[in-house]
Design a protein around this motif. Structure first.
Motif, PDB file in Angstrom:
ATOM      1  N   THR A 154      38.754  30.134  41.799  1.00  0.00           N
ATOM      2  CA  THR A 154      39.956  30.886  41.460  1.00  0.00           C
ATOM      3  C   THR A 154      39.656  31.873  40.332  1.00  0.00           C
ATOM      4  O   THR A 154      40.066  33.035  40.380  1.00  0.00           O
ATOM      5  N   VAL A 155      38.908  31.431  39.338  1.00  0.00           N
ATOM      6  CA  VAL A 155      38.499  32.311  38.236  1.00  0.00           C
ATOM      7  C   VAL A 155      37.558  33.395  38.754  1.00  0.00           C
ATOM      8  O   VAL A 155      37.688  34.572  38.397  1.00  0.00           O
ATOM      9  N   LEU A 156      36.623  33.018  39.604  1.00  0.00           N
ATOM     10  CA  LEU A 156      35.680  33.971  40.182  1.00  0.00           C
ATOM     11  C   LEU A 156      36.413  35.070  40.944  1.00  0.00           C
ATOM     12  O   LEU A 156      36.110  36.258  40.800  1.00  0.00           O
ATOM     13  N   GLN A 157      37.417  34.691  41.724  1.00  0.00           N
ATOM     14  CA  GLN A 157      38.182  35.677  42.481  1.00  0.00           C
ATOM     15  C   GLN A 157      39.019  36.565  41.562  1.00  0.00           C
ATOM     16  O   GLN A 157      39.156  37.757  41.813  1.00  0.00           O
ATOM     17  N   ALA A 158      39.561  35.993  40.492  1.00  0.00           N
ATOM     18  CA  ALA A 158      40.332  36.798  39.539  1.00  0.00           C
ATOM     19  C   ALA A 158      39.441  37.865  38.899  1.00  0.00           C
ATOM     20  O   ALA A 158      39.849  39.022  38.736  1.00  0.00           O
ATOM     21  N   ARG A 159      38.223  37.480  38.547  1.00  0.00           N
ATOM     22  CA  ARG A 159      37.275  38.452  37.976  1.00  0.00           C
ATOM     23  C   ARG A 159      36.911  39.528  38.997  1.00  0.00           C
ATOM     24  O   ARG A 159      36.771  40.701  38.637  1.00  0.00           O
ATOM     25  N   ALA A 160      36.763  39.136  40.241  1.00  0.00           N
ATOM     26  CA  ALA A 160      36.453  40.107  41.292  1.00  0.00           C
ATOM     27  C   ALA A 160      37.600  41.102  41.462  1.00  0.00           C
ATOM     28  O   ALA A 160      37.371  42.306  41.632  1.00  0.00           O
ATOM     29  N   ARG A 161      38.842  40.595  41.409  1.00  0.00           N
ATOM     30  CA  ARG A 161      40.002  41.496  41.506  1.00  0.00           C
ATOM     31  C   ARG A 161      40.024  42.477  40.335  1.00  0.00           C
ATOM     32  O   ARG A 161      40.351  43.660  40.515  1.00  0.00           O
ATOM     33  N   GLN A 162      39.657  42.005  39.141  1.00  0.00           N
ATOM     34  CA  GLN A 162      39.601  42.888  37.970  1.00  0.00           C
ATOM     35  C   GLN A 162      38.545  43.978  38.160  1.00  0.00           C
ATOM     36  O   GLN A 162      38.785  45.142  37.817  1.00  0.00           O
TER      37      GLN A 162
END
Length: 139
Positions: free
Chosen positions: A67-75
């Motif tokens: 979930t954190v990895l995907q949030a960083r990718a969205r950023q």
């Protein structure tokens, strides 16, 4: 040429390079961009645990990490002026990626490829064999 690009995302450096390439390609074309992360079943040694608790903890830790990895990718995508749809699925890595590509209507899957293997590896080969669209391997 490509209107819907999907990148397979995990914690590997190769997946990070694949994300970077997918963002650049989606921005240049322009194209829609999505990312899929697959939470695979716990390793086999968890089947020898006395209780199911360790396996569920392992799964929840993976869910938090991804979930954190995907949030960083969205950023990162947002910084490039793109919207990144993300999906987190449970199951087998190959079938999860293929099912999401079909669901999303992807016409390109971007996949990080390990450098240390002489061949593409069974995951990359299986995805190439089953892919409903073009596949780009990034090293």
């Amino acid at each position: 040429m490509f209107r819907k690009i999907m990148v397979a995302l995990d914690e590997s450096p190769e997946a990070d390079k694949a994300l970077q390439a997918a963002i650049g390609l989606a921005r240049a074309l322009p194209a829609e961009l999505s990312a899929v992360t697959v939470i695979e079943p716990p390793p086999a040694y968890y089947s020898f645990a006395v209780a199911a608790h360790p396996a569920s903890e392992w799964r929840e830790e993976k869910r938090r990490l991804y979930t954190v990895l995907q949030a960083r990718a969205r950023q990162r995508a947002r910084a490039a002026g793109l919207w990144l749809d993300t999906e987190l699925v449970d199951g087998d890595e190959v079938s999860g990626i293929i099912q999401c590509a079909r669901k999303y209507g992807a016409d390109l899957i971007v996949l990080g490829m390990p450098k240390h293997k002489l061949s593409m590896g069974h995951t990359g080969k299986d995805i190439a064999d089953q892919s409903p669209c073009a596949l780009m391997g990034i090293r």
